[in-house]
Design a protein around this motif. Structure first.
Motif, PDB file in Angstrom:
ATOM      1  N   SER A 239      39.944  34.196  31.729  1.00 42.17           N
ATOM      2  CA  SER A 239      39.267  33.194  32.550  1.00 42.17           C
ATOM      3  C   SER A 239      39.336  31.796  31.957  1.00 42.17           C
ATOM      4  O   SER A 239      39.130  30.805  32.669  1.00 42.17           O
TER       5      SER A 239
ATOM      6  N   PHE B 170      41.046  34.928  26.434  1.00 43.79           N
ATOM      7  CA  PHE B 170      40.173  35.330  27.538  1.00 43.79           C
ATOM      8  C   PHE B 170      40.834  34.864  28.824  1.00 43.79           C
ATOM      9  O   PHE B 170      41.126  33.680  28.981  1.00 43.79           O
TER      10      PHE B 170
ATOM     11  N   THR C 177      31.680  41.726  31.206  1.00 44.08           N
ATOM     12  CA  THR C 177      31.933  40.907  32.382  1.00 44.08           C
ATOM     13  C   THR C 177      32.410  39.506  31.995  1.00 44.08           C
ATOM     14  O   THR C 177      32.400  39.124  30.822  1.00 44.08           O
ATOM     15  N   TYR C 178      32.763  38.721  33.001  1.00 44.21           N
ATOM     16  CA  TYR C 178      33.110  37.318  32.767  1.00 44.21           C
ATOM     17  C   TYR C 178      31.957  36.587  32.100  1.00 44.21           C
ATOM     18  O   TYR C 178      32.151  35.823  31.145  1.00 44.21           O
ATOM     19  N   ASP C 179      30.768  36.797  32.621  1.00 44.86           N
ATOM     20  CA  ASP C 179      29.600  36.113  32.048  1.00 44.86           C
ATOM     21  C   ASP C 179      29.369  36.515  30.600  1.00 44.86           C
ATOM     22  O   ASP C 179      29.025  35.674  29.760  1.00 44.86           O
TER      23      ASP C 179
ATOM     24  N   ARG D 291      31.996  34.674  28.507  1.00 45.39           N
ATOM     25  CA  ARG D 291      31.730  33.230  28.479  1.00 45.39           C
ATOM     26  C   ARG D 291      30.572  32.906  27.544  1.00 45.39           C
ATOM     27  O   ARG D 291      30.591  31.902  26.825  1.00 45.39           O
TER      28      ARG D 291
ATOM     29  N   SER E 121      40.260  40.799  29.656  1.00 46.97           N
ATOM     30  CA  SER E 121      40.640  40.697  31.064  1.00 46.97           C
ATOM     31  C   SER E 121      39.696  41.577  31.879  1.00 46.97           C
ATOM     32  O   SER E 121      40.008  42.731  32.182  1.00 46.97           O
ATOM     33  N   PRO E 122      38.526  41.054  32.245  1.00 46.44           N
ATOM     34  CA  PRO E 122      37.455  41.886  32.815  1.00 46.44           C
ATOM     35  C   PRO E 122      37.845  42.682  34.059  1.00 46.44           C
ATOM     36  O   PRO E 122      38.585  42.190  34.930  1.00 46.44           O
TER      37      PRO E 122
ATOM     38  N   GLY F  43      40.676  40.344  36.081  1.00 46.31           N
ATOM     39  CA  GLY F  43      41.106  39.431  35.043  1.00 46.31           C
ATOM     40  C   GLY F  43      42.606  39.350  34.869  1.00 46.31           C
ATOM     41  O   GLY F  43      43.124  38.390  34.285  1.00 46.31           O
TER      42      GLY F  43
ATOM     43  N   ASN G 117      40.406  45.468  29.224  1.00 41.61           N
ATOM     44  CA  ASN G 117      39.189  45.453  30.038  1.00 41.61           C
ATOM     45  C   ASN G 117      38.167  46.509  29.601  1.00 41.61           C
ATOM     46  O   ASN G 117      37.160  46.720  30.252  1.00 41.61           O
TER      47      ASN G 117
END
Length: 287
Positions: free
Chosen positions: A175, A173, A210-212, A215, A200-201, A23, A123
Motif C-alpha cells: 500500500s 508494504f 490488515t492495511y490499517d 500502516r 500484501s494484505p 494487496g 499475506n
C-alpha cells in the motif's frame, strides 16, 4: 533495454481476478514501475511465478513468463538466469509457496546468490485455498482448519535468508506505493539475489494483518539510523519481534553474483546436441 519504457508497457489486457482490495494489485504495480525505472522492458524481462494468488502475476504482466508448480518457481528462475544472463529475471511467490513447500529451494537460491529478484507477497494466510494458516501466520491465528491457531511460531523469512547467506534482504508494504517501488528497484539493481518480502494484505480471509494494522505498525528504516550494510545491525532488526519494519534490512555491497563467480555470461539457451564438456561441467557443479 529501452530508456523510455513506461510501467504501463508491462500491463496486459487481462483483468486480474484478485479480490477487490487485494494487496497484490499494489505489489504488481510496484514491480512493473521498478522494472521500468531500471530501464528494463517486456522484451528483456522474464517473470516466473508459483502457485497461489501470487501465481497469477505472470498473466497480468507483459513479459516472458512461466507459471510453474507449487514451491518450484526459484529453481526455474535460476535456470532461466543461467541460460540467459542478459535478461532480467523476476520470481514472484507467496508466503505459502515460498516458505512452506518451497522453503528448501528458497535457502539454496539465497546461498547461490544468482543475480535475480525474488518478490514474495506475504499475506500471512493461504488465500487461494480459502483461508488456511500459512507459514507466516501468527501462532494464535484462528482459521477453519486451526480453530485455536497453528500453535507454533511463524517462519521468519528474513532470519532464514540472513542465516542462508543472503546478500540483499528487504521488506516493503504494497500500500505504500512509492516506498515499495523504491525497495523493489534496489533489489533489481543489486548484484546478486535480491529478496523482498512484501506485506500484501488479504482482505477476504485475514482480518488481523490488515492495511490499517501495517500502516499503524510499520517503522521505515529509512527514517532511522539503521545501516543495512552492518550485518549485526540487520540481525537485531530481523529478530526484533516487537516491531514491523519496512526498508532494506541487509545489503552486502561486496556481493559477487553466481554468474560472475563462475564465468556464466554467455547465452546457453540453445545448447546443441553433444553439449561441450565445459557446459556439462557447470551443470554437474551446480547440482
Amino acid at each position: 533495454m529501452s530508456s523510455d519504457v513506461r510501467f504501463t508497457d508491462f500491463k496486459t489486457d487481462k483483468q486480474p481476478t484478485w479480490c477487490p482490495g487485494c494487496g497484490d494489485f499494489g505489489t504488481m504495480n510496484g514491480m512493473m514501475k521498478a522494472l521500468a525505472e531500471t530501464g528494463n522492458d517486456p522484451d528483456n524481462t522474464f517473470v516466473v511465478a508459483g502457485i497461489g494468488c501470487s501465481g497469477k502475476i505472470g498473466t497480468y504482466m507483459r513479459s516472458y513468463a512461466l507459471h510453474g508448480v507449487h514451491g518450484r518457481a526459484l529453481p526455474v528462475g535460476t535456470g532461466v538466469k543461467l541460460a540467459r544472463p542478459d535478461i532480467e529475471v523476476m520470481v514472484a511467490g507467496g508466503d505459502g509457496d515460498g516458505y512452506s513447500i518451497g522453503a528448501g529451494h528458497f535457502v539454496h537460491a539465497v546461498r547461490r546468490n544468482v543475480d535475480m529478484t525474488y518478490v514474495v507477497m506475504d499475506n500471512r494466510i493461504y488465500g487461494l485455498t480459502k483461508g488456511q494458516a500459512s507459514p507466516t501466520s501468527r501462532s494464535d491465528f484462528e482459521t477453519s482448519t486451526t480453530p485455536e491457531g497453528p500453535q507454533q511460531p511463524p517462519v521468519n523469512p528474513h532470519a532464514l535468508a540472513l542465516a542462508s547467506g543472503a546478500s540483499f534482504i528487504a521488506q516493503s508494504f504494497s500500500s505504500d506505493a512509492m516506498r515499495h517501488q523504491e525497495i523493489v528497484q534496489e533489489a533489481i539493481e543489486h548484484d546478486g539475489f535480491g529478496f523482498v518480502n512484501v506485506y500484501s494484505p488479504c482482505v477476504t480471509f485475514n482480518d488481523v494483518d490488515t492495511y490499517d494494522y501495517f500502516r499503524d505498525s510499520l517503522v521505515d528504516l529509512a527514517e532511522t539510523d539503521h545501516d543495512p550494510t552492518d550485518r549485526e545491525a540487520a540481525k537485531d532488526v530481523i529478530l526484533d519481534s516487537e516491531k514491523e519494519y519496512q526498508g532494506v534490512l541487509y545489503r552486502d555491497d561486496e556481493s559477487v553474483p553466481y554468474g560472475e563467480r563462475h564465468g556464466v555470461d554467455a547465452d546457453m539457451s540453445d545448447i546443441p546436441d553433444g553439449a561441450p564438456e565445459d557446459a556439462m561441467d557447470l551443470v554437474r557443479e551446480f547440482y
